[in-house]
Enzyme design. Structure first.
Site, short mmCIF file in Angstrom:
data_model
loop_
_atom_site.label_atom_id
_atom_site.label_comp_id
_atom_site.label_asym_id
_atom_site.label_seq_id
_atom_site.Cartn_x
_atom_site.Cartn_y
_atom_site.Cartn_z
N LYS A 12 6.34 -6.36 7.80
CA LYS A 12 5.55 -7.45 7.25
C LYS A 12 6.08 -8.82 7.68
CE LYS A 12 3.83 -4.88 3.26
NZ LYS A 12 3.79 -4.74 1.79
N LYS A 55 -1.53 3.58 9.05
CA LYS A 55 -1.95 3.98 7.70
C LYS A 55 -3.24 3.29 7.30
CE LYS A 55 -0.16 2.26 3.95
NZ LYS A 55 0.66 1.89 2.78
N LYS A 99 -5.09 -0.90 2.16
CA LYS A 99 -6.07 -1.70 1.41
C LYS A 99 -5.86 -3.19 1.60
CE LYS A 99 -3.48 -1.72 -2.98
NZ LYS A 99 -2.29 -1.02 -2.46
#
Length: 332
Positions: free
Chosen positions: A112, A197, A200
């Site tokens: 991230k 992955k 969301k």
């Protein structure tokens, strides 16, 4: 009696991956003769740039979807993280137990921060320390089992390390938890990028199936899923055929079959995609219908969350108070 805890972060609309990898497992865990706590971990949503109104909206939606998926307040405790102060209280004690190095080794932190810096964005300190808050979420309840997706295994290992370290330094205070994972469907991949992955938090792209997607939208996304080049047919091989393997994993998770055996029943991708689309639509249909009923009565959901927070607070406060005494702080 075994105590189970897990949480969902309101950073985006819940996906098929969230449902197969975590939520459905939570519902199954709730049916066991155990004590289960499930939490909307809204404080974790603050580690990145966010819209406050959207966080509140997604927190309500996540709670409603958990109830729609089958969690029942009579047999589990459902609450919002920020409604129980003990999470933040304990997080600081665990920050005083963790090391800078072990937090910087977290894979999600590396990924991230690299993404943020590539975009020219700043990196919040909370992104580094949020695994400690996650540990506090778990340890405050003397949790035995943490049902999570595969991508959270490292964070549960950190939680275990912090519990052991605190217990050794200051006396036995915390239960050392175990992570549990479903056999298949634990890590559903993006339908367009099957090596990534299905998340969301990213853009609402064609590779992400959301729980609240309309059936025709689900079918379109599945039928457009990336498969693999070559004439090898339908074969379950995650390394060399990730697109097909992902579809077989989803089908297996929806139907209860085994991915490799399911592959033997198909000669081409078209039939496989149609069956996957049908299975996903039918799996999500009752959840979508129940969610529509719950959103028509928001007061009922809010009442569940208030009652859940009260029960959670009563469980966590004695544990956190004990940790405060153990580490050397004066009682008020």
């Amino acid at each position: 009696m075994t105590r189970i805890f897990s949480g969902v972060k309101p950073t985006g609309h819940l996906t098929l991956g969230n449902y197969l990898g975590a939520v459905r497992q939570w519902v199954a865990a709730e049916q066991r003769p155990d004590e289960a706590l499930f939490c909307v971990v809204d404080l974790h949503a603050l580690t990145v740039e966010h819209d406050p109104a959207r966080v509140r909206r997604l927190s309500r939606q996540a709670a409603s979807l958990l109830l729609a998926a089958g969690l029942t307040p009579e047999t589990c405790t459902l609450f919002v993280q920020s409604h129980v102060d003990e999470h933040a209280r304990l997080a600081y004690l665990l920050e005083c137990t963790a090391s800078d190095g072990e937090l910087r080794r977290m894979v999600q932190y590396k990924e991230k921060t690299a993404k943020a810096r590539a975009a020219g964005d700043g990196v919040r300190l909370s992104l580094l320390t949020y695994p400690v808050l996650m540990a506090a979420d778990i340890l405050a309840y003397r949790t035995d089992e943490v049902p999570v997706g595969e991508d959270q295994r490292q964070h549960v290992e950190l939680t275990r390390d912090l519990a052991v370290r605190f217990n050794q330094r200051y006396g036995h205070t915390f239960t050392v938890p175990e992570a549990t994972h479903p056999v298949v469907g634990a890590r559903v991949m993006d339908l367009q990028e099957p090596t990534s992955k299905m998340g969301k938090s990213g853009d609402a792209g064609p590779g992400v199936v959301f729980i609240l997607d309309e059936p025709e939208v689900v079918r379109k996304k599945v039928m457009r899923a990336v498969t693999d080049s070559g004439d090898g047919g339908v074969v379950y091989d995650r390394a060399s055929r990730p697109g097909v393997a992902n579809l077989l994993d989803v089908l297996a998770a929806c139907t209860g079959g085994e991915p490799a055996k399911l592959a033997d029943g198909y000669d081409g991708y078209g039939a496989l995609k149609r069956d996957v689309a049908d299975a996903v639509v039918e799996l999500l249909r009752p959840v979508r219908e129940r969610h529509a009923e719950l959103t028509a009565d928001p007061g009922a959901v809010e009442a569940v969350l208030r009652e859940g927070a009260g029960r959670a607070r009563a469980m966590a406060r004695p544990v956190v108070d004990r940790a405060y005494r153990a580490i050397g702080l004066l009682e008020p």
